[in-house]
Design an enzyme around this catalytic site. Structure first.
Site, short mmCIF file in Angstrom:
data_model
loop_
_atom_site.label_atom_id
_atom_site.label_comp_id
_atom_site.label_asym_id
_atom_site.label_seq_id
_atom_site.Cartn_x
_atom_site.Cartn_y
_atom_site.Cartn_z
N GLY A 12 0.78 -1.24 0.00
CA GLY A 12 0.00 0.00 0.00
C GLY A 12 0.80 1.28 0.00
CB VAL A 64 -4.86 -6.70 -3.57
CG1 VAL A 64 -3.52 -6.49 -2.89
CG2 VAL A 64 -5.71 -5.44 -3.52
CB ALA A 94 -14.70 3.44 -2.89
CE1 TYR A 154 -13.29 6.82 4.71
CE2 TYR A 154 -14.55 5.14 5.85
CZ TYR A 154 -13.35 5.60 5.34
OH TYR A 154 -12.22 4.84 5.45
CE LYS A 161 -10.76 1.72 5.45
NZ LYS A 161 -9.55 1.04 4.93
CG LEU A 193 -3.19 9.09 -4.36
CD1 LEU A 193 -3.12 10.40 -5.14
CD2 LEU A 193 -2.27 8.05 -5.00
P1 NAD Z 1 -2.63 5.94 -0.09
O1 NAD Z 1 -3.31 6.41 -1.31
O2 NAD Z 1 -1.26 6.44 0.14
O3 NAD Z 1 -2.62 4.35 -0.02
C1 NAD Z 1 -3.63 3.54 -0.59
C2 NAD Z 1 -2.91 2.44 -1.33
O4 NAD Z 1 -3.86 1.47 -1.81
C3 NAD Z 1 -2.12 2.92 -2.55
O5 NAD Z 1 -0.78 2.54 -2.43
C4 NAD Z 1 -2.77 2.20 -3.71
O6 NAD Z 1 -1.83 1.85 -4.71
C5 NAD Z 1 -3.30 0.97 -2.99
N1 NAD Z 1 -4.31 0.26 -3.79
C6 NAD Z 1 -5.56 0.65 -4.13
N2 NAD Z 1 -6.15 -0.29 -4.90
C7 NAD Z 1 -5.25 -1.31 -5.02
C8 NAD Z 1 -5.24 -2.56 -5.71
N3 NAD Z 1 -6.30 -2.96 -6.44
N4 NAD Z 1 -4.14 -3.35 -5.62
C9 NAD Z 1 -3.06 -2.96 -4.90
N5 NAD Z 1 -3.00 -1.78 -4.24
C10 NAD Z 1 -4.08 -0.97 -4.31
O7 NAD Z 1 -3.60 6.37 1.13
P2 NAD Z 1 -3.55 6.01 2.69
O8 NAD Z 1 -4.40 7.05 3.34
O9 NAD Z 1 -2.17 5.82 3.15
O10 NAD Z 1 -4.37 4.66 2.76
C11 NAD Z 1 -3.88 3.48 3.34
C12 NAD Z 1 -4.95 2.81 4.18
O11 NAD Z 1 -5.22 3.61 5.33
C13 NAD Z 1 -6.29 2.61 3.48
O12 NAD Z 1 -6.83 1.36 3.89
C14 NAD Z 1 -7.11 3.74 4.06
O13 NAD Z 1 -8.51 3.47 4.00
C15 NAD Z 1 -6.61 3.73 5.47
N6 NAD Z 1 -6.94 4.91 6.27
C16 NAD Z 1 -6.63 6.14 5.80
C17 NAD Z 1 -6.96 7.25 6.55
C18 NAD Z 1 -6.68 8.64 6.04
O14 NAD Z 1 -7.33 9.59 6.48
N7 NAD Z 1 -5.73 8.81 5.12
C19 NAD Z 1 -7.56 7.11 7.81
C20 NAD Z 1 -7.83 5.82 8.29
C21 NAD Z 1 -7.51 4.73 7.49
#
Ligand code: NAD
Length: 233
Positions: A12, A64, A94, A154, A161, A193
């Site tokens: 990720g 994935v 999404a 959301y 989630k 992102l």
């Molecule tokens: P990010 O965009 O940096 O990371 C999301 C990642 O998901 C990216 O690297 C993207 O390439 C990967 N991804 C999406 N679809 C994919 C696929 N089909 N195959 C492989 N990889 C795939 O954003 P982030 O905020 O670091 O998100 C990481 C996690 O943290 C997510 O699960 C997000 O829901 C969760 N999260 C984020 C926040 C926030 O506010 N940023 C808060 C709570 C939880």
């Protein structure tokens, strides 16, 4: 050196702002060796460049959504490391049009995509990684409060989630007897992102800054160190 000698797979990382990258920095600081995935060519150069900065790390392509790509990546991981001590799943997606307005308008395809990429993928990668966790281990994923409460915009990601969190409990029950712990971290809103796809993310960060106990916006590094605790033995 809480993770000295430990080997981990981190899924990720998209860029320097990714929560997965902050987790990687905490883990590397404490002595872990790491392998990363990149989703596709769009992310390849960025992830490879980041990984180059961490000694002994490797990258593999893996979307994935594909069982074949998961299997190929795990083969690569086995070839490099032989075994795994931890797995970080930090992936969600999404379609943007599902992340604004009313939840009632969620499309059938948008619902399926969000649940598949953001929740089912944890099941798929845990199943693929478990045979490499020969001495037990730790799996973590990233969740958000929208699973439990209605958060404007959301929408379907909150439903995904909730499915992710339920999957964590079932996986923990399956893998616990093998010495593998499965947990989720619920982070506050952070501008990344993925988060930029959620309508009104800046307002969410502001609201968090005003009402969270520490009265500041969650920083990636704080999530990284929370992960470190769960990844360490
Ligand atoms: P990010 O965009 O940096 O990371 C999301 C990642 O998901 C990216 O690297 C993207 O390439 C990967 N991804 C999406 N679809 C994919 C696929 N089909 N195959 C492989 N990889 C795939 O954003 P982030 O905020 O670091 O998100 C990481 C996690 O943290 C997510 O699960 C997000 O829901 C969760 N999260 C984020 C926040 C926030 O506010 N940023 C808060 C709570 C939880």
């Amino acid at each position: 050196m809480l993770l000295e000698g430990k080997k981990g797979l981190i899924l990720g990382v998209a860029n320097k702002q990714s929560i997965a990258w902050a987790i990687a920095e905490s883990a590397a600081r404490e002595g872990a060796r790491l392998i990363f995935n990149y989703q596709n060519d769009r992310f390849k150069d960025k992830v490879e460049k980041l990984a180059e900065g961490l000694e002994g790390s490797k990258t593999f392509q893996c979307d994935v959504g594909s069982d074949d790509e998961i299997a190929a990546m795990m083969k690569g991981v086995e070839g490099e490391f032989g075994e795994l001590d931890f797995l970080v799943h930090s992936i969600a997606y999404a379609p943007t049009e599902e992340l604004a307005g009313e939840f009632i308008n969620t499309s059938r395809q948008g619902f399926a995509t969000a649940l598949e990429v953001s929740a089912y993928s944890l099941v798929a990668v845990s199943r693929a990684a478990a045979p490499l966790m020969k001495n037990g281990g730790s799996i973590i994923t990233m969740t958000y409060l929208g699973s439990e409460r209605v958060i404007p915009n959301y929408n379907v990601m909150g439903v995904a989630k909730a499915a992710l969190e339920a999957s964590v409990r079932y996986l923990a029950n399956d893998l616990g007897p093998r010495g593998v712990r499965v947990n989720a971290i619920s982070a506050g809103p952070i501008r990344t992102l993925a988060a930029r796809g959620v309508g009104g993310i800046s307002k969410m960060v502001e609201a968090h800054r005003e009402i969270a106990p520490l009265r500041h916006a969650t920083e990636q590094a704080e999530v990284g160190d929370t992960a470190l605790f769960l990844l360490s033995s």
